[in-house]
Design an enzyme around this catalytic site. Structure first.
Site, mmCIF file in Angstrom:
data_model
loop_
_atom_site.group_PDB
_atom_site.id
_atom_site.type_symbol
_atom_site.label_atom_id
_atom_site.label_comp_id
_atom_site.label_asym_id
_atom_site.label_seq_id
_atom_site.Cartn_x
_atom_site.Cartn_y
_atom_site.Cartn_z
ATOM 1 N N ARG A 1 0.859 -1.189 0.000
ATOM 2 C CA ARG A 1 0.000 0.000 0.000
ATOM 3 C C ARG A 1 0.896 1.241 0.000
ATOM 4 N NH1 ARG A 1 -2.672 2.960 4.775
ATOM 5 N NH2 ARG A 1 -3.719 4.595 3.610
ATOM 6 N N GLU B 1 -7.107 8.461 6.587
ATOM 7 C CA GLU B 1 -7.332 9.000 7.938
ATOM 8 C C GLU B 1 -7.799 10.452 7.923
ATOM 9 O OE1 GLU B 1 -4.106 8.338 10.612
ATOM 10 O OE2 GLU B 1 -4.224 6.172 10.418
ATOM 11 N N ASN C 1 -7.303 1.778 9.707
ATOM 12 C CA ASN C 1 -5.978 1.877 10.321
ATOM 13 C C ASN C 1 -6.172 1.745 11.819
ATOM 14 O OD1 ASN C 1 -5.109 2.364 7.776
ATOM 15 N ND2 ASN C 1 -4.396 4.457 8.123
ATOM 16 N N TYR D 1 -4.562 1.173 15.550
ATOM 17 C CA TYR D 1 -3.357 1.199 16.375
ATOM 18 C C TYR D 1 -3.659 1.000 17.859
ATOM 19 C CZ TYR D 1 -0.659 2.885 12.383
ATOM 20 O OH TYR D 1 -0.020 2.991 11.172
ATOM 21 N N GLU E 1 -3.540 -0.332 7.992
ATOM 22 C CA GLU E 1 -2.341 -0.023 8.776
ATOM 23 C C GLU E 1 -2.505 -0.629 10.160
ATOM 24 O OE1 GLU E 1 -1.131 4.100 9.187
ATOM 25 O OE2 GLU E 1 -1.513 4.471 7.058
HETATM 26 C C1 BGP Z 1 -1.029 6.813 10.808
HETATM 27 C C2 BGP Z 1 -0.619 7.348 9.466
HETATM 28 C C3 BGP Z 1 0.701 6.882 9.004
HETATM 29 C C4 BGP Z 1 1.736 6.693 10.095
HETATM 30 C C5 BGP Z 1 1.179 6.077 11.371
HETATM 31 C C6 BGP Z 1 2.076 6.200 12.560
HETATM 32 O O1 BGP Z 1 -1.864 7.723 11.449
HETATM 33 O O2 BGP Z 1 -1.573 7.039 8.472
HETATM 34 O O3 BGP Z 1 1.109 7.727 7.973
HETATM 35 O O4 BGP Z 1 2.455 7.814 10.294
HETATM 36 O O5 BGP Z 1 -0.040 6.633 11.732
HETATM 37 O O6 BGP Z 1 1.715 7.269 13.368
HETATM 38 P P1 BGP Z 1 2.573 8.549 13.744
HETATM 39 O O7 BGP Z 1 3.495 8.830 12.639
HETATM 40 O O8 BGP Z 1 1.563 9.660 13.901
HETATM 41 O O9 BGP Z 1 3.232 8.209 15.022
#
Ligand code: BGP
Length: 452
Positions: A81, A170, A298, A300, A358
């Site tokens: 991706r 996002e 995405n 996390y 992600e």
């Molecule tokens: C998501 C984004 C990515 C990447 C990832 C890690 O929000 O789509 O591009 O950066 O997060 O988070 P961060 O870089 O904000 O720590």
């Protein structure tokens, strides 16, 4: 329901991939006619980005993509991706086309093809041309019109190379965080009414992305949004806590997923924002609610929710200070987020095809020692999250793929190069790439098509 156990393979058509985004890895920030992006400007403002890191070189993927795809292929990765840099293609957002930008991606897709890697292309991953920001950025419909033209151009140009499209990455991050909190480019702190309008414009661009793929994508092209929905986890998997979590999920995601699904802003959202509601023109929701082929999530982290007392629909719990997290301060480790986000999206909005676009974790110091990076913390993170993906599938959730963030350490926005999310280490002095232990682990997962 299928009888999957943790050790049984993922469904045969389940996609394993890796993800990255143009501004974070390409570098070559001003090469071959590329225009300035809002991140090129933002990173030069004092105090905005860790150590004042710029995107100028990043991983120099612009010049090393062939080597990177060879490495990807050697790990068995067959799906990648990526995003296209809008300012490479229209340096001033909606003015003249930069043929060199299109040519670059044409070479890149040819290299991917040579290495047997399928592209999953995001049209917009935050690098708005600065010239459009100068005309209002996401607060203005000028950006919507410019995006429509950009989307038409790239979908037409690459219809032969790309069959999997993602419209936006996002929405919350490039609207709320960028125009409300000011922590992401362009770093503005606007009123709630203006921020809500930026959401609306982003949704319109999503709609234009879908329209462009339908019009110009050719046979077999599929398209959807990648959303970072707010995710919650019922504290116990009991009917009362699950119902509370569902109610929380519906409310927190009313303005993006809820609006797309309903074809209008939900009443509860309009009641909540009152006079700050976005201005909606006739026809807007015809675009916004165009049917899509998949939804990317995405994922996390998540919020723990339980049934509320005294008639409250839910209670969201604060995390104790010692709750485990990665070095990214917001990244509290909650693998069940994958299970509940995908399950709720299927149950509440009827999505039939979901992808984790992600998932990953960011840490600061991951040195190469004797040629190795022993990131057992990332291997553990990955394995625990894959188990929840597997569990979702076993429970009948239509989860069709998983893209790990990220292929390689890269420019993590306001955290600059300090925060490493890659399964491949990048030495920013020499640009040498070193696959970490997690890359070897993921390669085995891909090869065996199961959790190992
Ligand atoms: C998501 C984004 C990515 C990447 C990832 C890690 O929000 O789509 O591009 O950066 O997060 O988070 P961060 O870089 O904000 O720590």
């Amino acid at each position: 329901m299928t009888a999957l156990t943790y050790s049984s393979p993922f469904p045969a058509d389940f996609v394993f991939g890796v993800a990255a985004a143009a501004p974070q890895i390409e570098g070559a920030a001003f090469a071959d006619g590329k225009g300035e992006s809002i991140w090129d400007r933002f990173c030069r403002q004092p105090g905005k980005v860790h150590d004042g890191d710029t995107l100028d070189i990043a991983c120099d993927h612009y010049h090393r993509f062939d080597e990177d795809f060879a490495l990807m292929a050697s790990l068995g990765v067959k799906n990648y991706r990526l995003s296209l840099a809008w300012p490479r293609i229209y340096p001033s957002g909606n003015g003249e086309l930069n043929q060199a930008g299109l040519d670059f991606y044409r070479r890149l897709f040819a290299s991917m093809k040579k290495h047997g890697i399928t592209p999953w292309v995001t049209l917009f991953h935050w690098d708005l041309p600065q010239a459009l920001e100068d005309r209002g950025g996401w607060t203005s419909r000028v950006t919507v019109d410019a995006f429509a033209r950009y989307a038409d151009t790239v979908v037409k140009a690459f219809a032969g190379d790309v069959k999997h499209w993602i419209t936006m990455n996002e929405i919350r991050c490039f609207t709320q965080l960028a125009y409300g909190y000011g922590t992401k480019a362009p770093g503005r702190k606007e009123s709630p009414a203006i921020v809500n309008q930026t959401f609306h414009h982003a949704l319109l661009c999503h709609g234009h992305g879908v329209r462009a793929v339908r019009e110009f994508g050719g046979a077999g092209a599929v398209v959807g949004l990648t959303d970072n929905c707010d995710v919650c986890i019922p504290v116990t998997e009991t009917p009362a806590d699950i119902a509370a979590a569902q109610a929380w999920f519906l409310e927190k995601n009313a303005h993006v997923l809820g609006a797309m699904h309903a074809g209008r802003y939900p009443e509860s959202y309009l009641a909540r924002v009152g006079a700050d509601a976005p201005e909606v023109l006739p026809g807007d929701f015809d675009l916004i609610s165009l049917p899509t082929d998949h939804l990317g999530l995405n994922i996390y982290t998540g919020t723990y929710v339980r049934a509320g007392g005294n008639g409250a629909a839910w209670e969201a719990l604060p995390l104790p200070a010692h709750y485990p997290k990665a070095d990214s301060p917001w990244l509290h480790i909650a693998p069940q987020s994958i299970y509940w986000a995908t399950r709720f999206c299927a149950e509440l909005y009827g999505h039939q095809s979901l992808y984790i676009t992600e998932n990953g974790c960011g840490y600061n110091d991951e040195p190469v020692v004797n040629g190795e990076v022993l990131d057992l913390h990332r291997r553990d993170f990955l394995r625990n999250h894959l188990r929840e993906a597997h569990r979702a599938i076993a429970d009948g959730v239509p989860l069709h793929g998983y893209f790990l963030w990220s292929f390689i350490d890269n420019y993590e926005w306001e955290d600059g190069y300090q925060r490493r999310f890659g399964i491949v280490h990048c030495d920013y002095d020499t640009l040498v790439r070193t696959p970490k232990l997690s890359a070897r682990y993921y390669a085995e997962v891909i090869c065996e098509h199961r959790i190992v």
